[in-house]
Motif scaffolding. Structure first.
Motif, PDB file in Angstrom:
ATOM      1  N   LEU A 126      45.545 -41.832  41.499  1.00  6.67           N
ATOM      2  CA  LEU A 126      44.932 -42.910  42.278  1.00  6.67           C
ATOM      3  C   LEU A 126      43.718 -42.349  43.004  1.00  6.67           C
ATOM      4  O   LEU A 126      43.583 -41.134  43.165  1.00  6.67           O
ATOM      5  CB  LEU A 126      45.924 -43.481  43.293  1.00  6.67           C
ATOM      6  CG  LEU A 126      47.274 -43.970  42.770  1.00  6.67           C
ATOM      7  CD1 LEU A 126      48.115 -44.504  43.928  1.00  6.67           C
ATOM      8  CD2 LEU A 126      47.104 -45.028  41.691  1.00  6.67           C
TER       9      LEU A 126
ATOM     10  N   ASP B  15      40.928 -43.138  46.514  1.00 11.19           N
ATOM     11  CA  ASP B  15      40.627 -43.975  47.671  1.00 11.19           C
ATOM     12  C   ASP B  15      39.176 -43.790  48.066  1.00 11.19           C
ATOM     13  O   ASP B  15      38.604 -42.712  47.906  1.00 11.19           O
ATOM     14  CB  ASP B  15      41.589 -43.705  48.837  1.00 11.19           C
ATOM     15  CG  ASP B  15      41.215 -42.499  49.671  1.00 11.19           C
ATOM     16  OD1 ASP B  15      40.455 -42.664  50.646  1.00 11.19           O
ATOM     17  OD2 ASP B  15      41.694 -41.386  49.364  1.00 11.19           O
TER      18      ASP B  15
ATOM     19  N   TRP C 288      39.626 -47.964  53.809  1.00 13.71           N
ATOM     20  CA  TRP C 288      39.705 -47.056  52.660  1.00 13.71           C
ATOM     21  C   TRP C 288      40.868 -47.520  51.788  1.00 13.71           C
ATOM     22  O   TRP C 288      42.038 -47.458  52.206  1.00 13.71           O
ATOM     23  CB  TRP C 288      39.910 -45.614  53.104  1.00 13.71           C
ATOM     24  CG  TRP C 288      38.650 -44.947  53.545  1.00 13.71           C
ATOM     25  CD1 TRP C 288      37.849 -44.118  52.803  1.00 13.71           C
ATOM     26  CD2 TRP C 288      38.039 -45.026  54.838  1.00 13.71           C
ATOM     27  NE1 TRP C 288      36.776 -43.699  53.550  1.00 13.71           N
ATOM     28  CE2 TRP C 288      36.871 -44.244  54.813  1.00 13.71           C
ATOM     29  CE3 TRP C 288      38.351 -45.704  56.021  1.00 13.71           C
ATOM     30  CZ2 TRP C 288      36.020 -44.102  55.896  1.00 13.71           C
ATOM     31  CZ3 TRP C 288      37.510 -45.570  57.112  1.00 13.71           C
ATOM     32  CH2 TRP C 288      36.355 -44.776  57.039  1.00 13.71           C
TER      33      TRP C 288
ATOM     34  N   LEU D 279      43.461 -47.625  48.556  1.00 19.56           N
ATOM     35  CA  LEU D 279      44.060 -46.971  47.395  1.00 19.56           C
ATOM     36  C   LEU D 279      43.777 -47.841  46.183  1.00 19.56           C
ATOM     37  O   LEU D 279      44.066 -49.043  46.185  1.00 19.56           O
ATOM     38  CB  LEU D 279      45.570 -46.817  47.580  1.00 19.56           C
ATOM     39  CG  LEU D 279      46.080 -45.550  48.267  1.00 19.56           C
ATOM     40  CD1 LEU D 279      47.593 -45.601  48.374  1.00 19.56           C
ATOM     41  CD2 LEU D 279      45.634 -44.289  47.524  1.00 19.56           C
ATOM     42  N   GLU D 280      43.196 -47.245  45.163  1.00 21.01           N
ATOM     43  CA  GLU D 280      42.755 -48.016  44.000  1.00 21.01           C
ATOM     44  C   GLU D 280      43.031 -47.244  42.713  1.00 21.01           C
ATOM     45  O   GLU D 280      43.322 -46.045  42.737  1.00 21.01           O
ATOM     46  CB  GLU D 280      41.240 -48.279  44.075  1.00 21.01           C
ATOM     47  CG  GLU D 280      40.795 -49.026  45.309  1.00 21.01           C
ATOM     48  CD  GLU D 280      39.286 -49.190  45.380  1.00 21.01           C
ATOM     49  OE1 GLU D 280      38.839 -49.993  46.201  1.00 21.01           O
ATOM     50  OE2 GLU D 280      38.568 -48.514  44.611  1.00 21.01           O
TER      51      GLU D 280
ATOM     52  N   SER E  36      40.688 -38.237  45.008  1.00 22.64           N
ATOM     53  CA  SER E  36      41.764 -38.458  44.037  1.00 22.64           C
ATOM     54  C   SER E  36      43.100 -38.038  44.620  1.00 22.64           C
ATOM     55  O   SER E  36      43.183 -37.088  45.410  1.00 22.64           O
ATOM     56  CB  SER E  36      41.498 -37.655  42.758  1.00 22.64           C
ATOM     57  OG  SER E  36      40.295 -38.052  42.152  1.00 22.64           O
ATOM     58  N   HIS E  37      44.176 -38.729  44.221  1.00 16.35           N
ATOM     59  CA  HIS E  37      45.545 -38.431  44.658  1.00 16.35           C
ATOM     60  C   HIS E  37      46.453 -38.419  43.435  1.00 16.35           C
ATOM     61  O   HIS E  37      46.359 -39.302  42.581  1.00 16.35           O
ATOM     62  CB  HIS E  37      46.064 -39.494  45.635  1.00 16.35           C
ATOM     63  CG  HIS E  37      45.207 -39.697  46.839  1.00 16.35           C
ATOM     64  ND1 HIS E  37      45.375 -38.993  48.002  1.00 16.35           N
ATOM     65  CD2 HIS E  37      44.156 -40.548  47.051  1.00 16.35           C
ATOM     66  CE1 HIS E  37      44.475 -39.393  48.895  1.00 16.35           C
ATOM     67  NE2 HIS E  37      43.727 -40.335  48.338  1.00 16.35           N
TER      68      HIS E  37
ATOM     69  N   VAL F  77      50.184 -38.998  42.235  1.00 15.10           N
ATOM     70  CA  VAL F  77      51.342 -39.738  42.744  1.00 15.10           C
ATOM     71  C   VAL F  77      52.340 -39.888  41.605  1.00 15.10           C
ATOM     72  O   VAL F  77      51.957 -40.233  40.474  1.00 15.10           O
ATOM     73  CB  VAL F  77      50.905 -41.126  43.263  1.00 15.10           C
ATOM     74  CG1 VAL F  77      52.105 -41.946  43.692  1.00 15.10           C
ATOM     75  CG2 VAL F  77      49.916 -40.992  44.416  1.00 15.10           C
TER      76      VAL F  77
ATOM     77  N   LEU G 158      55.180 -47.578  46.716  1.00 14.86           N
ATOM     78  CA  LEU G 158      53.993 -48.021  47.451  1.00 14.86           C
ATOM     79  C   LEU G 158      53.707 -49.504  47.202  1.00 14.86           C
ATOM     80  O   LEU G 158      53.365 -50.245  48.131  1.00 14.86           O
ATOM     81  CB  LEU G 158      52.784 -47.177  47.048  1.00 14.86           C
ATOM     82  CG  LEU G 158      52.772 -45.731  47.538  1.00 14.86           C
ATOM     83  CD1 LEU G 158      51.656 -44.941  46.841  1.00 14.86           C
ATOM     84  CD2 LEU G 158      52.582 -45.673  49.052  1.00 14.86           C
TER      85      LEU G 158
ATOM     86  N   GLN H 292      52.121 -51.214  50.466  1.00  9.60           N
ATOM     87  CA  GLN H 292      51.156 -50.211  50.890  1.00  9.60           C
ATOM     88  C   GLN H 292      49.913 -50.170  49.998  1.00  9.60           C
ATOM     89  O   GLN H 292      48.973 -49.433  50.289  1.00  9.60           O
ATOM     90  CB  GLN H 292      51.825 -48.826  50.891  1.00  9.60           C
ATOM     91  CG  GLN H 292      52.917 -48.683  51.926  1.00  9.60           C
ATOM     92  CD  GLN H 292      52.381 -48.898  53.339  1.00  9.60           C
ATOM     93  OE1 GLN H 292      51.394 -48.289  53.742  1.00  9.60           O
ATOM     94  NE2 GLN H 292      53.011 -49.793  54.084  1.00  9.60           N
ATOM     95  N   ILE H 293      49.910 -50.973  48.945  1.00 10.40           N
ATOM     96  CA  ILE H 293      48.731 -51.087  48.083  1.00 10.40           C
ATOM     97  C   ILE H 293      48.196 -52.505  48.228  1.00 10.40           C
ATOM     98  O   ILE H 293      48.806 -53.464  47.741  1.00 10.40           O
ATOM     99  CB  ILE H 293      49.076 -50.771  46.618  1.00 10.40           C
ATOM    100  CG1 ILE H 293      49.439 -49.288  46.483  1.00 10.40           C
ATOM    101  CG2 ILE H 293      47.895 -51.111  45.691  1.00 10.40           C
ATOM    102  CD1 ILE H 293      49.842 -48.866  45.102  1.00 10.40           C
TER     103      ILE H 293
ATOM    104  N   ASN I 178      45.025 -53.331  47.339  1.00 13.52           N
ATOM    105  CA  ASN I 178      44.024 -53.583  46.316  1.00 13.52           C
ATOM    106  C   ASN I 178      44.692 -54.351  45.172  1.00 13.52           C
ATOM    107  O   ASN I 178      45.579 -53.822  44.492  1.00 13.52           O
ATOM    108  CB  ASN I 178      43.447 -52.243  45.828  1.00 13.52           C
ATOM    109  CG  ASN I 178      42.492 -52.404  44.669  1.00 13.52           C
ATOM    110  OD1 ASN I 178      42.907 -52.414  43.521  1.00 13.52           O
ATOM    111  ND2 ASN I 178      41.210 -52.516  44.970  1.00 13.52           N
TER     112      ASN I 178
END
Length: 363
Positions: free
Chosen positions: A224, A226, A241, A243-244, A320-321, A323, A331, A336-337, A339
């Motif tokens: 993911l 952000d 910001w 998360l996408e 970048s993350h 996950v 999430l 929590q998302i 987007n």
């Protein structure tokens, strides 16, 4: 107005029809090279080279429409054997011979019509600056016309019904920069029969985009990103910001798949493997002319696959993350998302995860 002789792309039937041109057919000696993006990019016209060969040409009277189009496209008449030639330049790099078969005539004709429909108070320089977005939008309309129908037979009307399904009485463009706003006075067929009154509707012109979720099946994780987003900031969101998934506009001449691979390299320095089409959709059809092509894509995501990337030329600051697939599901379900495209894509991914794993195992 004076006569000019059009050659190459400018003499092609599709483009001259878009510009409302008719004239006298003729030929010139020589050949045309390059120019496969003529009518898409400003100054992208072919070079006329002397020598053996013949070039099809059309002698026309210069019109205000042709003059406006030429000013936007950086075209000017070039002296040639006592004639004023337009549609090719006299000097430039060599290359492959220009070919009408490899040239996107429908796209270029659509761009020409869009240029002529632009409000008259817009200067050629203003329109030229927006050519990439104009091309993106025109190509989006071509994809829309070619895409299969949706709605499962429940929504709207059959396109086989006689006559139009909607009518545009008046169209305006009160704002145009990187994006544009289009206003229309229109009427449409009613479910109960007959026609609606003429109503005013406005839409945000964006063009098609791609959304892609990179997935490492072996490590059971996804990537993911952000980044700061102006929409949530405008709304007063304390966390603008988002998360996408990796996403971006489809440039002119790209397929959705090519755009997804380019965006993954730009935003995460990440090459993608096989791509699985997901839920393509309109994210907000009431007011936004945007269609999203969504994918899950195979990717190699080791522990050091994160980082901060993006294009300096676009002032991007993208982190970048990594996950796990289980964390992604958590999430989404815990809200929590926020987007929308990522949330929808993540739900589709979880529902199709067994099928995707099977497809990879069988490859």
């Amino acid at each position: 107005m004076a006569e000019v002789v059009l050659v190459g792309p400018l003499a092609h039937p599709s483009l001259r029809a878009a510009l409302g041109l008719a004239g006298r057919e003729m030929t010139l000696d020589g050949r045309l090279v390059g120019g496969q993006r003529a009518g898409i990019d400003r100054h992208g016209w072919p070079v006329r080279q002397p020598g053996p060969g013949q070039v099809a040409a059309l002698a026309v009277t210069m019109t205000p429409q042709l003059a406006r189009y030429a000013a936007v496209m950086g075209l000017a008449p070039v002296p040639h054997q006592g004639l004023r030639m337009m549609g090719a330049v006299a000097q430039g790099p060599g290359g492959v011979a220009w070919s009408a078969d490899r040239w996107p005539a429908d796209l270029v004709a659509g761009i020409a019509r869009a240029i002529l429909e632009t409000p008259e108070d817009r200067s050629p320089a203003e329109i030229a600056r927006r050519l990439p977005m104009i091309g993106t939008w025109v190509e989006s309309t071509l994809r829309a016309a070619a895409d299969p129908l949706t709605g499962g037979g429940l929504a709207g009307f059959s396109p086989d019904e006689p006559g139009p399904l909607w009518r545009v009485e008046e169209r305006a463009e009160p704002y145009a920069d990187f994006f544009a706003v289009e206003e229309m006075h229109l009427s449409h067929r009613l479910h109960g029969g007959g026609w609606s009154p003429v109503v005013k509707r406005a839409g945000f012109v964006l063009g098609d985009a791609v959304v892609v979720l990179p997935w490492d099946a072996k490590r059971d994780r996804v990537l993911l990103i952000d980044q700061f987003r102006v929409g949530p900031a405008m709304r007063g969101d304390r966390q603008p910001w988002m998360l996408e998934a990796i996403a971006g506009r489809i440039d002119v001449g790209e397929t959705p798949e090519i755009a997804a691979r380019r965006e993954a390299l730009e935003e995460a320095q990440l090459p993608l493997g096989r791509m699985f089409p997901a839920l393509h959709h309109y994210p907000s059809p009431g007011a936004i002319g945007e269609y999203l092509y969504c994918y899950v894509a195979e990717a190699d995501l080791p522990d050091d696959a994160g980082g901060v990337h993006g294009l300096d030329s676009e002032a991007e600051d993208i982190r970048s993350h990594l996950v796990s697939t289980g964390e992604l599901a958590r999430l989404v379900m815990e809200g929590q998302i926020s987007n929308g495209p990522l949330a929808l894509l993540a739900l589709w991914f979880q529902a199709r995860l067994p099928d995707l794993r099977r497809a990879i195992a069988e490859a």
